[in-house]
Motif scaffolding. Structure first.
Motif, short mmCIF file in Angstrom:
data_model
loop_
_atom_site.label_atom_id
_atom_site.label_comp_id
_atom_site.label_asym_id
_atom_site.label_seq_id
_atom_site.Cartn_x
_atom_site.Cartn_y
_atom_site.Cartn_z
N LEU A 111 34.66 51.20 39.29
CA LEU A 111 33.35 51.64 38.92
C LEU A 111 32.37 49.93 38.36
O LEU A 111 33.08 49.26 39.02
N PRO A 112 31.83 50.50 39.81
CA PRO A 112 30.54 49.04 39.81
C PRO A 112 30.61 48.24 38.51
O PRO A 112 30.39 46.79 38.80
N SER A 113 30.39 48.58 37.71
CA SER A 113 30.18 48.30 35.67
C SER A 113 31.77 47.46 35.83
O SER A 113 31.34 46.23 34.87
N MET A 114 32.75 47.41 36.35
CA MET A 114 33.98 46.58 35.99
C MET A 114 33.40 45.19 36.28
O MET A 114 34.24 44.43 36.43
N LEU A 115 32.39 44.67 37.81
CA LEU A 115 32.11 43.62 37.57
C LEU A 115 30.53 42.68 36.79
O LEU A 115 30.13 42.28 37.18
N VAL A 156 39.88 49.97 32.85
CA VAL A 156 38.97 49.22 33.62
C VAL A 156 37.67 48.83 33.11
O VAL A 156 37.08 49.17 33.84
N GLY A 157 37.19 48.45 31.84
CA GLY A 157 36.93 48.15 31.47
C GLY A 157 35.27 48.57 30.71
O GLY A 157 34.26 48.07 30.24
N PHE A 158 35.20 50.23 30.30
CA PHE A 158 34.68 50.91 29.01
C PHE A 158 34.66 50.14 27.97
O PHE A 158 35.34 50.36 27.78
N ILE A 163 22.99 55.56 23.28
CA ILE A 163 23.51 54.88 24.92
C ILE A 163 22.21 53.68 24.52
O ILE A 163 23.10 52.32 24.64
N ASN A 164 21.31 53.59 23.69
CA ASN A 164 20.78 51.94 23.68
C ASN A 164 21.28 51.11 22.50
O ASN A 164 21.76 49.97 22.95
N GLU A 165 22.55 51.56 21.66
CA GLU A 165 22.83 50.86 20.36
C GLU A 165 24.57 50.41 20.89
O GLU A 165 24.38 48.89 20.37
N LEU A 166 25.01 51.28 21.59
CA LEU A 166 26.37 51.26 21.92
C LEU A 166 26.30 49.85 22.49
O LEU A 166 26.20 49.56 23.61
N PRO A 167 27.82 49.43 22.87
CA PRO A 167 28.29 47.93 24.00
C PRO A 167 28.34 49.08 24.95
O PRO A 167 28.93 50.16 25.64
N LYS A 168 28.40 48.16 26.60
CA LYS A 168 28.01 48.80 27.40
C LYS A 168 29.02 48.45 28.36
O LYS A 168 30.01 47.56 28.07
N PRO A 169 29.63 48.83 29.18
CA PRO A 169 29.81 50.38 29.75
C PRO A 169 30.23 52.12 28.62
O PRO A 169 30.99 51.43 27.88
N ILE A 170 29.19 52.42 28.80
CA ILE A 170 29.78 53.89 27.76
C ILE A 170 30.35 54.85 28.94
O ILE A 170 30.24 55.21 30.35
#
Length: 501
Positions: A312-316, A416-418, A472-479
């Protein structure tokens, strides 16, 4: 550019202002500077402001081979594109056909869609197998009804170069005009509007180390009378664009153009070397593909797909400022129209990263980026060899969805970073599903947030979507949001995007 926590590889989105640009701008701000209104001709403050504005106009013109009188100030390339397309067709009674491409920026595509509602027919060209818009395709699309052809010189997502000089000859032979979106080209590749046969050309200063909020439209003196003003007021800019001129921003753009004219060749040589180093480094993994690699291109932009299902791109995201082109688009999580336009599947587009390099990129930044890719790829391979096979679909940089999860799947998602899990199905919907309490226990043990927001299939309300949006706005990301199949979670995201605009 680098910091202790983030390396910047998103120069195609925007660039930091060059310190020399900032210095020039500061000289036009404050009581001791050239702060006057350039339209105030009755006193020295206004005349001084007009002088520096005209100097900047000449600097912009020199970068693209134009005459200073052919430069019209705007707020940026988006406004320039609108002025060019809408302004032309407002005054064109007979040639009501526009040719553009499927790979254009939304500033062109959305403007073209708007024009269609007013009777303009539009042809959207597809790229050839190399990913380029070919002169042959332009020739086939032009007819005696064609009034304007609008194409970008450099693509903002994949960095491909369009053969504008050859296309202009075809366009003019058909009796039409050529508009070029040069937002990604100015300051990165040589432009001579006269030699290349360009009638209209859009620019944004913030793409080449100038300030945001200022741009220009080159309007050839031969076609100026065919463009209608779209912003009315005081009749500024030869009647083509009204509004008080922002002296400091204009001076910043002029300075940025002057620096680009002098330093572009050296910048490009250095960036090309860094780009090759980066590309070789990430391709050594064996699972990274460069998209449209055979096309003519600028060295600044790399479009890379990681051929691992769990990537996932969010891993970077913690380490690299890069662009993922599968973000929420207009109203729903859709893949990039550019990536699918050049043949990528929706799944491949979701695993694609755009890295763009610039004036302040260093070799240390590049080597750090290569190491980040290696680490992310190793994590994906560990998940794969560990036997977890959770199917994840990325909807944006922040949100992905999946079907029913097990505790092992949560472990894989964490690997993987979630950072957060949201459950959108009711407990007890299937005999083999893990209860949310068990999912939450595993997630919490890993330091992940877990939230239960069950929705009913086929009966998702606006209130459900609003609550989901707040999460989505409040939780730590990525979700990672999940339900039995992932469909309800994706629907919630689509509805949330629609409500937000």
């Amino acid at each position: 550019m680098s910091t202790d926590t983030l390396r910047y590889f998103d120069y195609a989105a925007t660039t930091p202002a060059d310190p020399r640009v900032m210095e020039a701008m500061f000289g036009c701000m404050g009581v001791a500077g050239v702060f006057g209104n350039p339209a105030s001709n009755s006193h020295a403050a206004g005349l001084k402001a007009r002088d520096v504005v005209e100097q900047a106009r000449a600097q912009v013109a020199a970068l693209i081979g134009a005459e200073p009188s052919e430069i019209v100030w705007t707020s940026g390339a988006t406004e320039s594109n609108n002025l060019a397309l809408k302004g032309f067709f407002e005054r064109e009674p007979t040639r009501r056909h526009l040719v553009t491409s499927k790979l254009e920026h939304k500033a062109i595509l959305d403007t073209a869609s708007h024009l269609e509602r007013f009777g303009v027919s539009v042809t959207y060209l597809a790229p050839d197998p190399s990913g380029e818009i070919s002169p042959a395709a332009v020739k086939a699309a032009c007819s005696h009804h064609t009034g304007l052809v609008s194409l970008m010189m450099v693509n903002n997502e994949i960095g491909t170069l369009t053969n504008i000089a050859e296309i202009s000859r075809i366009v003019h032979a058909a009796g039409a005009l050529l508009h070029v979106d040069a937002a990604q080209a100015a300051g990165k590749t040589a432009i001579d509007v006269k030699a290349m046969g360009i009638d209209l050309l859009s620019m944004s200063a913030h793409k080449f180390y100038g300030p945001k909020g200022i741009g220009a439209l080159y309007v050839s003196r031969d076609v100026a009378s065919r463009i209608a003003c779209q912003m009315h007021g005081g009749g500024h800019e030869q009647g083509l664009r009204s509004g008080t001129l922002p002296t400091h921003q204009i001076v910043g753009m002029g300075t940025a153009c002057e620096l680009a004219r002098i330093e572009m060749a050296a910048d490009n040589e250095r960036i090309a070397q860094l780009s090759e180093r980066l590309l070789n480094g990430v391709r050594a993994s064996g699972v990274v593909t460069q998209n449209v690699s055979l096309a003519a291109r600028i060295p600044h932009t790399l479009s890379l797909t990681v051929d691992l299902p769990s990537f996932l791109p969010s891993m970077l995201a913690d380490d690299l400022a890069v662009s993922s082109t599968s973000a929420c688009n207009s109203a729903a999580g859709k893949p990039s129209h550019v990536l699918t336009g050049v043949g990528l599947s929706e799944d491949s587009a979701a695993r694609t990263i755009r890295l763009s390099l610039g004036r302040f990129t260093t070799q240390a930044d590049v080597d750090f980026a290569v190491e980040c890719f290696r680490n992310a790829i190793e994590r994906c391979m560990e998940v794969s060899t560990g036997g977890q096979d959770v199917q994840i679909k990325q909807l944006s940089n922040d949100v992905s969805v999946a079907g029913q999860l097990s505790g092992a799947d949560v472990l894989a998602a964490h690997a993987v970073g979630f950072r957060s899990i949201v459950c959108n199905r009711h407990d007890g919907e299937a005999a083999d599903q893990a209860e949310f309490a068990n999912i939450a226990e595993v997630a919490n043990s890993l330091g992940m947030a877990a939230h239960y927001l069950p929705v009913t299939s086929g009966d998702i309300t606006v209130e459900d979507a609003a609550t989901f949006s707040l999460l989505i706005n409040e939780l730590p990301k990525p979700i990672l949001a999940y339900c039995r199949t992932g469909t309800r979670s994706a629907t919630l995201w689509d509805m949330a995007c629609t409500e937000q605009g």
